[in-house]
Design a protein around this motif. Sequence first.
Motif, PDB file in Angstrom:
ATOM      1  N   LYS A  65       0.200  -0.572  -0.220  1.00 32.42           N
ATOM      2  CA  LYS A  65      -0.206   0.142  -0.044  1.00 32.42           C
ATOM      3  C   LYS A  65       0.427   1.035  -0.252  1.00 32.42           C
ATOM      4  O   LYS A  65       0.338   2.173  -0.353  1.00 32.42           O
ATOM      5  N   VAL A  66       2.109   1.630   0.317  1.00 32.68           N
ATOM      6  CA  VAL A  66       2.937   1.938   0.397  1.00 32.68           C
ATOM      7  C   VAL A  66       4.230   1.959  -0.402  1.00 32.68           C
ATOM      8  O   VAL A  66       5.134   1.534  -0.203  1.00 32.68           O
ATOM      9  N   ASP A  67       4.616   3.284  -1.421  1.00 34.84           N
ATOM     10  CA  ASP A  67       6.145   2.352  -1.882  1.00 34.84           C
ATOM     11  C   ASP A  67       7.348   2.927  -1.675  1.00 34.84           C
ATOM     12  O   ASP A  67       7.384   4.542  -1.340  1.00 34.84           O
ATOM     13  N   SER A  68       7.470   2.733   0.099  1.00 31.94           N
ATOM     14  CA  SER A  68       8.668   2.798   0.210  1.00 31.94           C
ATOM     15  C   SER A  68       8.772   0.901   1.355  1.00 31.94           C
ATOM     16  O   SER A  68       8.568   0.811   1.520  1.00 31.94           O
ATOM     17  N   VAL A  75      11.772   1.117   3.766  1.00 36.04           N
ATOM     18  CA  VAL A  75      11.321   0.955   4.900  1.00 36.04           C
ATOM     19  C   VAL A  75       9.827  -0.090   5.871  1.00 36.04           C
ATOM     20  O   VAL A  75       9.580  -0.936   6.456  1.00 36.04           O
ATOM     21  N   TRP A  76       8.991   0.979   4.697  1.00 34.73           N
ATOM     22  CA  TRP A  76       7.418   0.341   4.939  1.00 34.73           C
ATOM     23  C   TRP A  76       7.274  -1.138   5.028  1.00 34.73           C
ATOM     24  O   TRP A  76       6.385  -2.302   5.535  1.00 34.73           O
ATOM     25  N   ARG A  77       8.081  -1.404   3.389  1.00 31.58           N
ATOM     26  CA  ARG A  77       7.944  -3.135   3.705  1.00 31.58           C
ATOM     27  C   ARG A  77       8.589  -3.723   3.659  1.00 31.58           C
ATOM     28  O   ARG A  77       7.932  -4.664   4.238  1.00 31.58           O
ATOM     29  N   GLN A  78       9.574  -3.219   4.666  1.00 33.38           N
ATOM     30  CA  GLN A  78       9.751  -4.213   5.315  1.00 33.38           C
ATOM     31  C   GLN A  78       9.903  -4.132   6.493  1.00 33.38           C
ATOM     32  O   GLN A  78       9.898  -5.082   7.548  1.00 33.38           O
ATOM     33  N   PRO A  92       6.734  -6.797 -11.944  1.00 36.58           N
ATOM     34  CA  PRO A  92       6.606  -5.306 -12.763  1.00 36.58           C
ATOM     35  C   PRO A  92       8.704  -5.087 -11.814  1.00 36.58           C
ATOM     36  O   PRO A  92       8.436  -6.020 -10.489  1.00 36.58           O
ATOM     37  N   THR A  93       9.098  -4.550 -12.577  1.00 38.61           N
ATOM     38  CA  THR A  93      10.723  -3.890 -12.295  1.00 38.61           C
ATOM     39  C   THR A  93      10.488  -2.929 -10.942  1.00 38.61           C
ATOM     40  O   THR A  93      10.112  -2.634 -10.874  1.00 38.61           O
ATOM     41  N   ASP A  94      11.385  -3.678 -10.433  1.00 39.64           N
ATOM     42  CA  ASP A  94      11.777  -3.022  -9.165  1.00 39.64           C
ATOM     43  C   ASP A  94      12.939  -1.725  -9.526  1.00 39.64           C
ATOM     44  O   ASP A  94      13.388  -1.657  -9.607  1.00 39.64           O
ATOM     45  N   VAL A  95      11.761  -0.410  -9.457  1.00 34.58           N
ATOM     46  CA  VAL A  95      12.736   0.941  -9.766  1.00 34.58           C
ATOM     47  C   VAL A  95      13.912   1.490  -8.672  1.00 34.58           C
ATOM     48  O   VAL A  95      14.744   1.644  -9.383  1.00 34.58           O
ATOM     49  N   HIS A  96      12.985   1.194  -7.026  1.00 38.84           N
ATOM     50  CA  HIS A  96      14.141   1.794  -6.761  1.00 38.84           C
ATOM     51  C   HIS A  96      14.997   0.903  -6.413  1.00 38.84           C
ATOM     52  O   HIS A  96      16.605   1.377  -6.425  1.00 38.84           O
ATOM     53  N   HIS A  97      15.472  -0.798  -6.554  1.00 40.45           N
ATOM     54  CA  HIS A  97      16.146  -1.641  -6.544  1.00 40.45           C
ATOM     55  C   HIS A  97      17.078  -1.390  -7.676  1.00 40.45           C
ATOM     56  O   HIS A  97      18.321  -1.483  -7.250  1.00 40.45           O
ATOM     57  N   ALA A  98      16.312  -1.103  -8.685  1.00 38.87           N
ATOM     58  CA  ALA A  98      16.894  -0.560 -10.196  1.00 38.87           C
ATOM     59  C   ALA A  98      18.507   0.579  -9.803  1.00 38.87           C
ATOM     60  O   ALA A  98      19.192   1.083 -10.132  1.00 38.87           O
ATOM     61  N   ALA A  99      17.921   1.809  -9.084  1.00 34.56           N
ATOM     62  CA  ALA A  99      17.745   2.685  -9.130  1.00 34.56           C
ATOM     63  C   ALA A  99      18.949   3.002  -8.103  1.00 34.56           C
ATOM     64  O   ALA A  99      20.296   3.195  -8.021  1.00 34.56           O
ATOM     65  N   ALA A 100      18.795   2.029  -6.767  1.00 43.29           N
ATOM     66  CA  ALA A 100      20.201   2.109  -6.381  1.00 43.29           C
ATOM     67  C   ALA A 100      21.322   1.030  -6.509  1.00 43.29           C
ATOM     68  O   ALA A 100      22.347   1.324  -6.459  1.00 43.29           O
ATOM     69  N   THR A 101      21.044  -0.064  -7.381  1.00 41.99           N
ATOM     70  CA  THR A 101      22.282  -1.304  -7.433  1.00 41.99           C
ATOM     71  C   THR A 101      22.989   0.794  -8.943  1.00 41.99           C
ATOM     72  O   THR A 101      24.386   0.235  -8.475  1.00 41.99           O
TER      73      THR A 101
END
Length: 355
Positions: free
Chosen positions: A112-115, A117-120, A337-346
């Motif tokens: 529900k939240v694109d974060s 930390v939230w998912r963790q 779907p592609t994890d944009v945040h993970h790709a950006a961090a990588t």
Amino acid sequence: MDLPTLWFALIAVLWIGYFVLEGFDYGVGSLLPVLGRDGADGAPAETRRRQMLGSIGPFWDGNEVWLLTAGGATFAAFPHWYATLFSGFYLPLLLILLALILRGVGLEYRGKVDSAVWRQRMDWMIIAGSALPALLWGVAFTNIVRGVPIDAEMEYVGGFWNLLNPVALLGGLVTLTLFLTHGGLFIALKTDGRLRHDARALALRLGVVAAGLAVVWLAVMHGSTGNALSWVLAGLAAAALVGGLVAARGGREGWGFTGTFVAIALATASLFVALFPDVMPSTLDPAWSLTIENASSSQKTLGIMTWVAVVFTPIVLLYQSWTYWTFRKRISGHHIPTDVHHAAATAETRDRTTA
């Protein structure tokens, strides 16, 4: 078969259904921190976690219906059993309830939240809400079958620490490791790619531990309260578990999952067979034990319940069968779907390393 015996058997079937179905949900949720890491094939941790949670997404809430039905059937068919059980085991059952609430919130609100930390945080709620019930159900059923201090008024007179005896804790470890194995094989059956192979390899290692603990636990349980039939069922459960692990080792996840499914079903059935005709034995005096006769409702109540079960049970079974058939296919990484945040961090990490 008289009605109290019939309803004892039906309640046993409900618990068998709950453990074999909800068992793999517990296993999948508990394995999130182990299998939900960045894969050797380059798959990000978030993709693997979403594969794992997607594998149980259509099923977990329907599987909980078996627990609600088992509790409701116990309340209606054996009110004295229900009252003694829920008052004496109040704290462990409350912990299980809170854990199930946490797990439900985590599963429903994780996306529900694109974060990150939230998912963790939601993931840890799912992990705790899966592992704790998997452990405590083994503790509870070990105490139910072996007996607890019940007085002449059908009241539990022990304390919380009476329930945490060595054999009960061993029972908790057995259910936890069995469900982890069951869940690992379910992931291997329902996913593809590297996650499938990692889950199968982990399930095989966990299965060896579960088999060793289960043999000791079943021997202790049936050595004190068992009978010829319960011993046969326990032996068949052990054989099914070993057969499932052998099949999984050969890459046949379907047969491997069937093996753990049958093993959990037969092990649970063996406990109910060993318990019968008691429903909660008393360690203070066998004459004070709760039985299917002195703990049951009236014949009229049991008769009405029987007709209700005849009408509605096939409907529930048909609906659940349809659900499993509809969502029978594997979930691959490309379905996520592609994890944009993970790709950006990588990419950011790679740029810093290059610099």
